[in-house]
Design a protein around this motif. Structure first.
Motif, mmCIF file in Angstrom:
data_model
loop_
_atom_site.group_PDB
_atom_site.id
_atom_site.type_symbol
_atom_site.label_atom_id
_atom_site.label_comp_id
_atom_site.label_asym_id
_atom_site.label_seq_id
_atom_site.Cartn_x
_atom_site.Cartn_y
_atom_site.Cartn_z
ATOM 1 N N ALA A 1 0.837 -1.203 0.000
ATOM 2 C CA ALA A 1 0.000 0.000 0.000
ATOM 3 C C ALA A 1 0.870 1.250 0.000
ATOM 4 O O ALA A 1 0.646 2.179 -0.776
ATOM 5 C CB ALA A 1 -0.929 -0.014 1.219
ATOM 6 N N VAL B 1 -0.043 5.104 -0.474
ATOM 7 C CA VAL B 1 -1.163 5.174 0.462
ATOM 8 C C VAL B 1 -0.737 4.633 1.831
ATOM 9 O O VAL B 1 -0.333 3.479 1.941
ATOM 10 C CB VAL B 1 -2.377 4.372 -0.042
ATOM 11 N N ASN C 1 -1.900 3.198 5.117
ATOM 12 C CA ASN C 1 -3.115 2.624 5.675
ATOM 13 C C ASN C 1 -2.896 2.366 7.158
ATOM 14 O O ASN C 1 -2.279 1.380 7.545
ATOM 15 C CB ASN C 1 -3.453 1.321 4.936
ATOM 16 N N SER D 1 -9.781 2.054 -0.002
ATOM 17 C CA SER D 1 -9.436 2.647 -1.287
ATOM 18 C C SER D 1 -10.493 3.654 -1.721
ATOM 19 O O SER D 1 -10.166 4.730 -2.222
ATOM 20 C CB SER D 1 -9.326 1.566 -2.364
ATOM 21 N N VAL E 1 -8.551 6.775 -2.054
ATOM 22 C CA VAL E 1 -8.087 6.940 -3.428
ATOM 23 C C VAL E 1 -9.146 7.668 -4.265
ATOM 24 O O VAL E 1 -8.902 8.745 -4.794
ATOM 25 C CB VAL E 1 -7.723 5.580 -4.057
ATOM 26 N N GLN F 1 -5.394 10.422 4.448
ATOM 27 C CA GLN F 1 -5.215 8.991 4.742
ATOM 28 C C GLN F 1 -5.098 8.692 6.231
ATOM 29 O O GLN F 1 -5.531 7.642 6.703
ATOM 30 C CB GLN F 1 -3.988 8.473 3.994
ATOM 31 N N ASP G 1 -5.088 5.616 -9.924
ATOM 32 C CA ASP G 1 -6.119 5.146 -9.005
ATOM 33 C C ASP G 1 -6.204 3.623 -8.995
ATOM 34 O O ASP G 1 -6.301 3.000 -7.949
ATOM 35 C CB ASP G 1 -7.482 5.745 -9.383
ATOM 36 N N ARG H 1 -3.321 2.053 -7.217
ATOM 37 C CA ARG H 1 -3.431 2.221 -5.764
ATOM 38 C C ARG H 1 -4.525 1.323 -5.178
ATOM 39 O O ARG H 1 -4.348 0.750 -4.108
ATOM 40 C CB ARG H 1 -3.702 3.692 -5.420
ATOM 41 N N TYR H 2 -5.625 1.204 -5.894
ATOM 42 C CA TYR H 2 -6.676 0.288 -5.439
ATOM 43 C C TYR H 2 -6.106 -1.112 -5.250
ATOM 44 O O TYR H 2 -6.299 -1.760 -4.225
ATOM 45 C CB TYR H 2 -7.801 0.227 -6.479
ATOM 46 N N VAL I 1 -3.559 -1.279 -2.292
ATOM 47 C CA VAL I 1 -4.203 -1.205 -0.979
ATOM 48 C C VAL I 1 -4.947 -2.508 -0.690
ATOM 49 O O VAL I 1 -4.914 -3.033 0.423
ATOM 50 C CB VAL I 1 -5.150 0.010 -0.909
ATOM 51 N N CYS I 2 -5.599 -3.059 -1.729
ATOM 52 C CA CYS I 2 -6.364 -4.291 -1.521
ATOM 53 C C CYS I 2 -5.441 -5.479 -1.235
ATOM 54 O O CYS I 2 -5.758 -6.325 -0.396
ATOM 55 C CB CYS I 2 -7.267 -4.578 -2.710
#
Lengths: 377, 310, 366
Positions: free
Chosen positions: B34, B39, B41, B84, B88, B94, B192, B195-196, B199-200
């Motif tokens: 992430a 990002v 988290n 996200s 995002v 964040q 995007d 990043r999705y 992060v996932c």
């Protein structure tokens, strides 16, 4: 209610005219975010056989529906604001302080020890010196990560997270050792609490039958002080410059690591004050669980307040109110407290998520304003 | 003090350390994905909790450990999508969204536990598997090759994550988005979407971290089971300089010292227990302070990306 | 720009607060007859004051004989299989015995580790006209001391401590955890084969300390040569570290374990995984977690004390006494696990120790 008035007046005095459409949009959008969160929460409530309307009426009315509720909200808002002020300074310098919990403990430990050493002092002297000493204790807990960052480039998120655990263990050590309440030892209960402080060290209570104490006033005054510090002094200007653009600041001859360390030290000091106020104003002794999670919630409050010391005032009151209302909700409709934690989490997520529309609106207004001025010119 | 350095104690310490490092490895490497994409988290702890509960609940009712693990991963994915969406797509701060996610996971996991289970129960989790041949090597076999499958998985993840992040074009894309999203965007990389995905992945690994607690190491669930482990995992990402190998170093250091202090206590070494418990935290800071080489963080870390802004 | 926006968020909050706070002040002439929840509020708007009783002094319900209203505030969850659960189960049992909700109304607030929240809850319950408010946590003492004088018709009970602050409407209670610890220690000393016993504790304070001190004395009374090693995790809730502590004891050769706090469920799990390691419980009956290895648990049984408080209140004595749960007064019970085959001589020794503590011939220091 001095805290409620301070923010609008302070701002309004400087903005020549208020754009009411923007005001409405900026109120409506976070409200919409909150509504979405509460709707999801309502589904959970229905799942628990609770009428969500009843529950939410209590949530909102709990803090803002009565004077005592409001006083309780302010009791919780006080440490949130103090931690939040420190967060404003640190985050403005682009330093992320996750160490609020540890810094609160450092201040609280000092507040549990200092007044016992000088019990004979008059109240004003005892209280003011304890506040200063607690600030110092907290700032030491912020200075260490600050120094490590400035000199050895140790990331402050890592060090402040670790310093939280170290402070918690230090408190365990002291509270079962030198600070333990002699009465608990005599009775054979060995409770995890320090000796009750002499009454001359207590912060005066403001509203009878509530825990609201003079710490709230101290916090609001300090909010103004921090505002002046950040926007009206050279040091404050440099701290913000470091945060906005470290490279440019370096070229301008600003000692970037120094100001980052300074901001972390000050942040620790304010969190330490939160610990002092909890001890002198609320508990009158040091107890296990003194931080109440304010070290983390304070971050949220500060960010909701736009990292502005005066914005942090209403944001802390809102959060304090939500926490008080949430407790009332637990009592009134008998739902597990964890449900309320979950709903508050959703509120945080969706309110912060909704901010994009406020930003877009603001951007559009800016363009419109430029166009208008062009047309006028 | 001498008896801490007997062979038996050292084997014990290292075996413990391998076990203790497991959740930090999953969660920390996940967070590295992430963060590499820009990002932060902070909600890892919340994801671990809700996944730990989900895995536990599925195993309690079906007895199927793999189904439990799968559930934990899926729940992690859902939490990752939520993070996200807020961080995002909606470009929220964040730090706040992570803390919100943590509160949500903490609250929801306790709520479900309270409503669906009610009191502490234990399950039979993943058993220890002795690896043939390797497990028979004296000492080494005992330390490294007699663990549950999720422990092995955590250590296998290290080279896999390193390979993905450093050697595949996809990993480079993640890093480019974290370093300079505007440039990546101009080259046609969807910031995007990258990043999705990152992060996932991080959230799913946090889910496995949670499951490793509830259905492998502890075999139970309780309110706030992680007790802040997710935050330590985030800290270890900075320790490891966003590199899986570095994160493993940090996780092993932290858990070895933790195992060491427990042994000191068991053997009655005369220091206050609180000071002993402090040691892993102190030494992790100290270790980072004395090592010189330090990676620079992804330049766009913690900065939402909006096309048209520099 | 974002600062400006945030300011407006702030403004909104101020407006919300302003809109609600001065709203119709609670009329003191109309004291609450029912708790806030019963107010039928249809809309989620915060305009309606939901706490009319807060400003008014406590209004004692006239017809008290009908339903007794009890509220309890607890620091952890009602499901913790330890301190909070022991109290909640006791109250539930009394409720059932008295004839359900009609005879006794019971409300609880859990996870109140934050003292100001607990103080608000205590005051709230008192002003809602609850007859007995139980503050089940030693950290709530100062709050009880402050609030109780404002509600002279309400009974407050708090623990664990022995201080009633000289107030006529406060009962204090505690548990002599060292007594059951001693019994468990006697049994552990007789059952261990490796002559090594492990103790997994949270922080060396309160009943975690007194229980373990009693346990050590019990072990020493059988065989002072037995090694007892203690670990403290520095946290009441860190299950993972507690589990690893137990595994460390086992790896070091311990074959009997005990420990205190809600995180010991991890220790029990570790013992279960290894097999052949015995467990001695405290606070609540922990046999359900591992029927094959839990020998016995010291159980805090608050029912006797609670019944006495209820009875005394009915007679008009609102407080002033302190209670110590002991083996002698059946507040502490040793729950032998029926699924574990305890050798007769061990059981006899345990019974002898119980009798000894009851008649005072055995003294256990906290």
């Amino acid at each position: 209610m001095p805290s409620n008035d301070a923010a609008p007046k302070g701002r309004a005095a400087r903005s020549s005219s208020i754009d009411w459409r923007t005001v409405v949009v900026n109120i409506a959008i976070p409200l919409a975010g909150m509504l979405i969160a509460l709707t999801i929460g309502a589904i959970l409530l229905v799942f628990l056989n609770v009428n969500p309307f009843d529950a939410y009426a209590v949530l909102m009315g709990g803090a803002f529906g009565s004077w005592t509720g409001l006083a309780q909200a302010l009791v919780k808002a006080t440490p949130l604001l103090l931690v939040g002020l420190g967060i404003c300074i640190a985050f403005r310098a682009s330093v992320i302080n996750i160490g609020g919990e540890g810094q609160i403990i450092a201040g609280a430990l000092m507040a549990a020890w200092w007044p016992l050493q000088f019990r004979s002092w008059p109240g004003w002297l005892l209280i003011s010196t304890t506040l200063i000493m607690g600030f110092l204790a907290g700032s030491i807990w912020g200075f260490i990560p600050g120094l490590l960052k400035a000199r050895l480039k140790v990331n402050e998120i890592l060090s402040t997270v670790m310093m939280n655990s170290i402070a918690a263990q230090l408190m365990n050590l002291l509270i079962r050792g030198p600070l333990i309440d002699p009465a608990g030892v005599a009775a054979g209960t060995y409770l995890a609490q320090s000796e009750r402080l002499p009454a001359n060290a207590w912060l005066p209570r403001l509203v009878p039958q509530t825990l609201l104490n003079a710490g709230a006033i101290v916090a609001v005054i300090l909010a103004v002080v921090v505002y002046i510090f950040l926007w009206r002094t050279t040091i404050g200007y440099r701290i913000r410059a470091v945060g906005l653009n470290p490279d440019a600041s370096r070229y301008a001859g600003i000692n970037v690591p120094f100001y980052q360390a300074l901001s972390l030290t000050l942040a620790g000091g304010f969190a330490g004050l939160a610990g002092v106020v909890e001890v002198l104003g609320v508990q009158h002794r040091l107890l296990e669980g003194i931080t109440g999670g304010y070290g983390f919630t304070g971050i949220v409050a500060a960010l909701f307040g736009g990292l502005h010391p005066l914005g942090a005032i209403p944001a802390s009151i809102l959060f304090g109110g939500l926490l008080v209302g949430a407790d009332k909700m637990q009592r009134a409709v008998q739902v597990p407290s964890s449900l309320i934690t979950a709903i508050l989490g959703l509120v945080v997520l969706f309110v912060v998520g909704s901010s994009i529309w406020s930003k877009r609106w603001a951007a559009r207004r800016k363009i419109e304003a430029v166009k208008e001025s062009e047309a006028a010119g | 003090m001498n008896q801490v350095f007997t062979l038996g104690a050292i084997v014990g310490i290292l075996t413990s350390a391998i076990r203790l490092a497991t959740p930090y490895l999953y969660a920390g490497i996940g967070e590295a994905f992430a963060q590499s994409s820009g990002v932060v988290n902070l909600g890892v702890d919340g994801i671990m909790l809700i996944s730990a509960f989900s895995a536990f609940y599925v195993v309690l009712n079906t007895g199927n450990l793999w189904l439990g693990l799968l559930t934990a991963i899926l729940v992690g994915l859902v939490m990752g999508l939520l993070m996200s969406l807020i961080s995002v797509t909606l470009k929220a701060e964040q730090g706040i969204s992570g803390i919100g996610l943590h509160m949500f996971g903490l609250g929801l996991s306790s709520l479900l536990f309270n409503v669906l289970v009610g009191t502490v129960k234990t399950i039979t989790g993943f058993p220890s598997i002795k690896i043939p041949l390797l497990g028979d090597i004296p000492i080494v076999g005992e330390i490294f090759f007699n663990h549950s499958i999720l422990v092995y998985g955590a250590f296998l993840l290290v080279p896999v994550a390193w390979w993905i992040l450093d050697k595949t074009s996809w990993g480079l894309r993640i890093k480019s988005v974290g370093q300079n999203p505007a440039a990546a965007d101009s080259l046609g990389v969807s910031v995007d979407r990258t990043r999705y995905i990152s992060v996932c992945i991080g959230a799913m690994l946090a889910g496995v971290a949670g499951a490793s607690l509830s259905i492998s190491l502890l075999d139970l669930f309780q309110d706030n089971l992680t007790a802040g482990m997710g935050f330590i995992a985030v800290a270890l990402v900075y320790f490891g300089g966003w590199k899986p190998l570095g994160i493993m170093g940090g996780a092993l250091l932290f858990s070895t010292v933790n195992a060491f202090q427990l042994w000191m206590q068991v053997l009655g070494v005369n220091i206050p227990s609180d000071v002993a418990v402090m040691l892993p935290y102190l030494l992790t800071i100290a270790a980072l302070a004395v090592t010189v080489n330090r990676a620079r963080q992804p330049a766009a870390l913690n900065k939402p990306f909006e096309r048209g802004e520099s | 720009m974002s600062i400006k926006r945030m300011f407006f968020v702030g403004l909104l909050i101020c407006m919300l607060a302003a809109a609600c706070a001065p709203a119709p002040a609670p009329a003191p002439a109309a004291p609450a007859e029912k708790p806030a929840a019963a107010e039928p509020t249809k809309a989620p708007e915060p305009a309606k004051p939901t706490e009319p009783a807060a400003a008014a002094p406590a209004e004692k319900p006239a017809a008290e004989a009908k339903t007794i209203k009890i509220a309890v505030i607890m620091p952890s969850a009602t499901t913790d299989l330890a301190f909070s659960q022991s109290m909640y189960s006791a109250l539930k049992a009394i409720q059932t015995e008295m004839g359900g909700e009609k005879a006794m109304e019971l409300k609880y607030t859990e996870n109140m580790f934050n003292v100001p929240d607990a103080a608000a809850a205590i005051r709230d319950y008192a002003s809602q006209g609850f007859d007995i408010v139980i503050a089940h946590g030693s950290q709530y003492g100062a709050s009880v001391q402050e609030i109780a004088p404002d509600f002279p018709d309400t009974t407050f009970a708090w623990g664990t401590d022995v201080n009633t602050f000289g107030l006529k409407n406060v009962y204090a209670y505690t548990a002599a955890a060292e007594e059951g610890g001693y019994i468990n220690g006697v049994m552990a000393a007789m059952l261990t084969k490796s002559k090594k016993i492990g103790v997994t504790g949270p922080i060396e304070v309160g009943d975690a300390k007194t229980y373990i001190d009693g346990f050590s004395q019990g072990v020493a009374s059988v065989d002072p040569k037995i090694e007892i090693s203690k670990t403290w995790t520095g946290s009441f809730s860190d299950v993972a570290l507690m589990t690893e502590a137990a595994k460390t004891h086992i790896a070091a050769g311990a074959d009997a374990l005990t420990g205190s706090s809600q995180s010991v469920v991890g220790s029990i799990g570790a013992a279960k995984e290894k097999g052949g390691v015995l467990w001695f419980g405290t606070q609540a009956d922990q046999a359900s977690l591992a029927p094959e290895l839990v020998v016995a648990s010291q159980v805090y049984d608050w029912t006797g004390m609670l019944k006495e408080i209820i009875a005394k209140r009915a007679e008009g004595k609102l407080g002033g006494d302190k209670y110590v749960l002991q083996l002698k007064n059946d507040g502490l019970k040793i729950a032998f696990n029926p699924d574990y085959k305890l050798p007769d001589d061990v059981k006899a020794a345990a019974q002898k120790a119980i009798d000894g503590i009851k008649d005072g011939s055995i003294k256990v220091e906290p």
